[in-house]
Write a protein that holds these residues in place. Structure first.
Motif, PDB file in Angstrom:
ATOM      1  N   SER A   5      89.155  -3.358  54.627  1.00  0.00           N
ATOM      2  CA  SER A   5      90.399  -3.658  55.349  1.00  0.00           C
ATOM      3  C   SER A   5      91.281  -4.583  54.546  1.00  0.00           C
ATOM      4  O   SER A   5      90.885  -5.671  54.189  1.00  0.00           O
ATOM      5  CB  SER A   5      90.069  -4.303  56.700  1.00  0.00           C
ATOM      6  OG  SER A   5      91.262  -4.658  57.347  1.00  0.00           O
ATOM      7  N   LEU A   6      92.483  -4.130  54.251  1.00  0.00           N
ATOM      8  CA  LEU A   6      93.452  -4.953  53.526  1.00  0.00           C
ATOM      9  C   LEU A   6      94.598  -5.345  54.434  1.00  0.00           C
ATOM     10  O   LEU A   6      95.719  -5.540  53.988  1.00  0.00           O
ATOM     11  CB  LEU A   6      93.989  -4.180  52.317  1.00  0.00           C
ATOM     12  CG  LEU A   6      93.003  -3.937  51.177  1.00  0.00           C
ATOM     13  CD1 LEU A   6      93.689  -3.171  50.056  1.00  0.00           C
ATOM     14  CD2 LEU A   6      92.447  -5.218  50.639  1.00  0.00           C
ATOM     15  N   HIS A   7      94.308  -5.475  55.757  1.00  0.00           N
ATOM     16  CA  HIS A   7      95.417  -5.738  56.661  1.00  0.00           C
ATOM     17  C   HIS A   7      96.041  -7.096  56.422  1.00  0.00           C
ATOM     18  O   HIS A   7      97.214  -7.299  56.737  1.00  0.00           O
ATOM     19  CB  HIS A   7      94.964  -5.607  58.122  1.00  0.00           C
ATOM     20  CG  HIS A   7      93.945  -6.589  58.566  1.00  0.00           C
ATOM     21  ND1 HIS A   7      92.603  -6.295  58.616  1.00  0.00           N
ATOM     22  CD2 HIS A   7      94.075  -7.874  58.982  1.00  0.00           C
ATOM     23  CE1 HIS A   7      91.943  -7.343  59.056  1.00  0.00           C
ATOM     24  NE2 HIS A   7      92.799  -8.317  59.275  1.00  0.00           N
ATOM     25  N   LEU A   8      95.312  -8.035  55.837  1.00  0.00           N
ATOM     26  CA  LEU A   8      95.917  -9.329  55.524  1.00  0.00           C
ATOM     27  C   LEU A   8      97.034  -9.166  54.511  1.00  0.00           C
ATOM     28  O   LEU A   8      98.040  -9.869  54.561  1.00  0.00           O
ATOM     29  CB  LEU A   8      94.850 -10.290  54.992  1.00  0.00           C
ATOM     30  CG  LEU A   8      93.826 -10.774  56.023  1.00  0.00           C
ATOM     31  CD1 LEU A   8      92.772 -11.629  55.338  1.00  0.00           C
ATOM     32  CD2 LEU A   8      94.504 -11.556  57.131  1.00  0.00           C
ATOM     33  N   ALA A  39      99.299  -2.424  64.082  1.00  0.00           N
ATOM     34  CA  ALA A  39      98.253  -1.450  64.403  1.00  0.00           C
ATOM     35  C   ALA A  39      97.186  -1.430  63.312  1.00  0.00           C
ATOM     36  O   ALA A  39      95.984  -1.377  63.609  1.00  0.00           O
ATOM     37  CB  ALA A  39      98.876  -0.061  64.574  1.00  0.00           C
ATOM     38  N   ALA A  40      97.601  -1.497  62.044  1.00  0.00           N
ATOM     39  CA  ALA A  40      96.634  -1.503  60.944  1.00  0.00           C
ATOM     40  C   ALA A  40      95.764  -2.747  61.010  1.00  0.00           C
ATOM     41  O   ALA A  40      94.562  -2.698  60.743  1.00  0.00           O
ATOM     42  CB  ALA A  40      97.360  -1.435  59.604  1.00  0.00           C
ATOM     43  N   ALA A  41      96.367  -3.879  61.390  1.00  0.00           N
ATOM     44  CA  ALA A  41      95.608  -5.124  61.510  1.00  0.00           C
ATOM     45  C   ALA A  41      94.535  -5.021  62.581  1.00  0.00           C
ATOM     46  O   ALA A  41      93.488  -5.669  62.486  1.00  0.00           O
ATOM     47  CB  ALA A  41      96.548  -6.283  61.828  1.00  0.00           C
ATOM     48  N   GLN A  42      94.767  -4.187  63.593  1.00  0.00           N
ATOM     49  CA  GLN A  42      93.793  -3.970  64.670  1.00  0.00           C
ATOM     50  C   GLN A  42      92.872  -2.790  64.375  1.00  0.00           C
ATOM     51  O   GLN A  42      92.112  -2.353  65.239  1.00  0.00           O
ATOM     52  CB  GLN A  42      94.531  -3.725  65.992  1.00  0.00           C
ATOM     53  CG  GLN A  42      95.397  -4.880  66.448  1.00  0.00           C
ATOM     54  CD  GLN A  42      94.609  -6.150  66.697  1.00  0.00           C
ATOM     55  OE1 GLN A  42      93.509  -6.104  67.249  1.00  0.00           O
ATOM     56  NE2 GLN A  42      95.147  -7.281  66.272  1.00  0.00           N
ATOM     57  N   GLN A  43      92.965  -2.265  63.145  1.00  0.00           N
ATOM     58  CA  GLN A  43      92.173  -1.117  62.703  1.00  0.00           C
ATOM     59  C   GLN A  43      92.452   0.134  63.533  1.00  0.00           C
ATOM     60  O   GLN A  43      91.609   1.017  63.659  1.00  0.00           O
ATOM     61  CB  GLN A  43      90.681  -1.447  62.702  1.00  0.00           C
ATOM     62  CG  GLN A  43      90.331  -2.591  61.776  1.00  0.00           C
ATOM     63  CD  GLN A  43      88.848  -2.871  61.683  1.00  0.00           C
ATOM     64  OE1 GLN A  43      88.020  -2.090  62.152  1.00  0.00           O
ATOM     65  NE2 GLN A  43      88.499  -3.987  61.081  1.00  0.00           N
ATOM     66  N   GLN A  44      93.664   0.209  64.087  1.00  0.00           N
ATOM     67  CA  GLN A  44      94.115   1.408  64.793  1.00  0.00           C
ATOM     68  C   GLN A  44      94.881   2.270  63.782  1.00  0.00           C
ATOM     69  O   GLN A  44      96.098   2.382  63.798  1.00  0.00           O
ATOM     70  CB  GLN A  44      94.990   1.012  65.977  1.00  0.00           C
ATOM     71  CG  GLN A  44      94.252   0.184  67.018  1.00  0.00           C
ATOM     72  CD  GLN A  44      95.164  -0.382  68.084  1.00  0.00           C
ATOM     73  OE1 GLN A  44      96.375  -0.232  68.032  1.00  0.00           O
ATOM     74  NE2 GLN A  44      94.579  -1.053  69.059  1.00  0.00           N
ATOM     75  N   TYR A  45      94.122   2.889  62.909  1.00  0.00           N
ATOM     76  CA  TYR A  45      94.715   3.512  61.740  1.00  0.00           C
ATOM     77  C   TYR A  45      95.544   4.751  62.059  1.00  0.00           C
ATOM     78  O   TYR A  45      96.573   5.002  61.422  1.00  0.00           O
ATOM     79  CB  TYR A  45      93.622   3.849  60.725  1.00  0.00           C
ATOM     80  CG  TYR A  45      92.859   2.633  60.263  1.00  0.00           C
ATOM     81  CD1 TYR A  45      93.525   1.547  59.709  1.00  0.00           C
ATOM     82  CD2 TYR A  45      91.472   2.553  60.403  1.00  0.00           C
ATOM     83  CE1 TYR A  45      92.832   0.417  59.292  1.00  0.00           C
ATOM     84  CE2 TYR A  45      90.774   1.431  59.994  1.00  0.00           C
ATOM     85  CZ  TYR A  45      91.457   0.374  59.440  1.00  0.00           C
ATOM     86  OH  TYR A  45      90.770  -0.750  59.042  1.00  0.00           O
TER      87      TYR A  45
END
Length: 262
Positions: A5-8, A39-45
């Motif tokens: 995860s690279l949401h940061l 959404a990406a930060a919540q892993q809702q890809y």
């Protein structure tokens, strides 16, 4: 760990993105991209990819939307063809936006995730050269590069890029850093130092399967320490059983049988 995860990074990109798009003639893209990042930060890809695709309908060359969309598709898809397409799209973006470090970073990250750690070195090195010295993502690139260097037995490069992370928070608390340093120590024929690194990593994550297995193998094959090898194999077996990793359980059980005959 953090490689999945690279949401940061998207949060970092998001702030600049919102400022850049706020003055555009189509302010709706700002909101769409903001929702995509969240959404990406919540892993809702899947949801994030839809928002990114909406942006691309209006601005087909928007690098942030291309990055995020392909990042999400790469994580969502199990089909090899789909993952290859995402890799291709990320590779293509490095050519259209070669001066942005994030394009090289995401392409390199995807290659690492695809177990192409030799191929990932060049894009990650390019990202490292382009990223500002104080950018929070610089140490993340170091960690990725270090992993690639270790995997390819590039000892000097690995040592130079991984050692500084030991004094940088939060990277100094990442078990994977000490796993890489442990493997590097084994490559440099220092099994006792490898154990020290592996144990330090394990102190940060006592159920880490990789560290437990590496400790078992180091005691087994490098130090001829049957008692400790057995201890760590059993601890690793417990974690593998909990994860329903049948094949790994079979291999560890077979090795324990051999150790019991010594």
């Amino acid at each position: 760990m953090f490689f999945r995860s690279l949401h940061l990074l998207f949060f970092a990109l998001g702030a600049a993105l919102l400022l850049g798009l706020a003055s555009c003639a189509q302010p709706d893209l700002s909101q769409q991209m903001h929702l995509a990042v969240e959404a990406a930060a919540q892993q809702q890809y899947a949801e994030a990819a839809k928002y990114a695709e909406t942006c691309l309908e209006y601005a087909p060359d928007m690098p942030e939307a291309i990055l995020l969309g392909n990042y999400c598709h790469f994580l969502m898809e199990n089909r090899e063809s789909a993952r290859k397409q995402a890799l291709y799209n990320l590779s293509k973006l490095t050519k259209s936006a070669p001066d942005r470090y994030d394009t090289w970073l995401f392409y390199g990250w995807a290659l690492v995730e695809n177990n192409q750690l030799r191929d990932a070195i060049d894009p990650l090195e390019r990202a490292y050269k382009l990223v500002p010295a104080k950018d929070p993502n610089r140490p993340r690139i170091q960690m990725l590069l270090g992993r690639c260097y270790v995997n390819n037995n590039l000892q000097k490069q690995a040592l130079g890029i991984l050692q500084p992370l030991q004094i940088k928070a939060p990277y100094s608390q990442w078990p994977e850093l000490y796993n890489c340093l442990g493997i590097l120590a084994l490559q440099r024929q220092n099994a006792k130092l490898a154990v020290t690194f592996f144990q330090h990593g394990l102190s940060l994550d006592s159920r880490n399967e990789v560290l437990l297995q590496n400790l078992a193998v180091t005691h087994d094959l490098y130090l001829n320490d049957t008692a400790n090898a057995r201890k760590y194999y059993i601890a690793c077996l417990v974690q593998k059983q909990a994860a329903n990793d049948t094949e790994s359980c079979r291999r560890i059980t077979a090795r324990l049988r051999k150790l019991n005959k010594r």
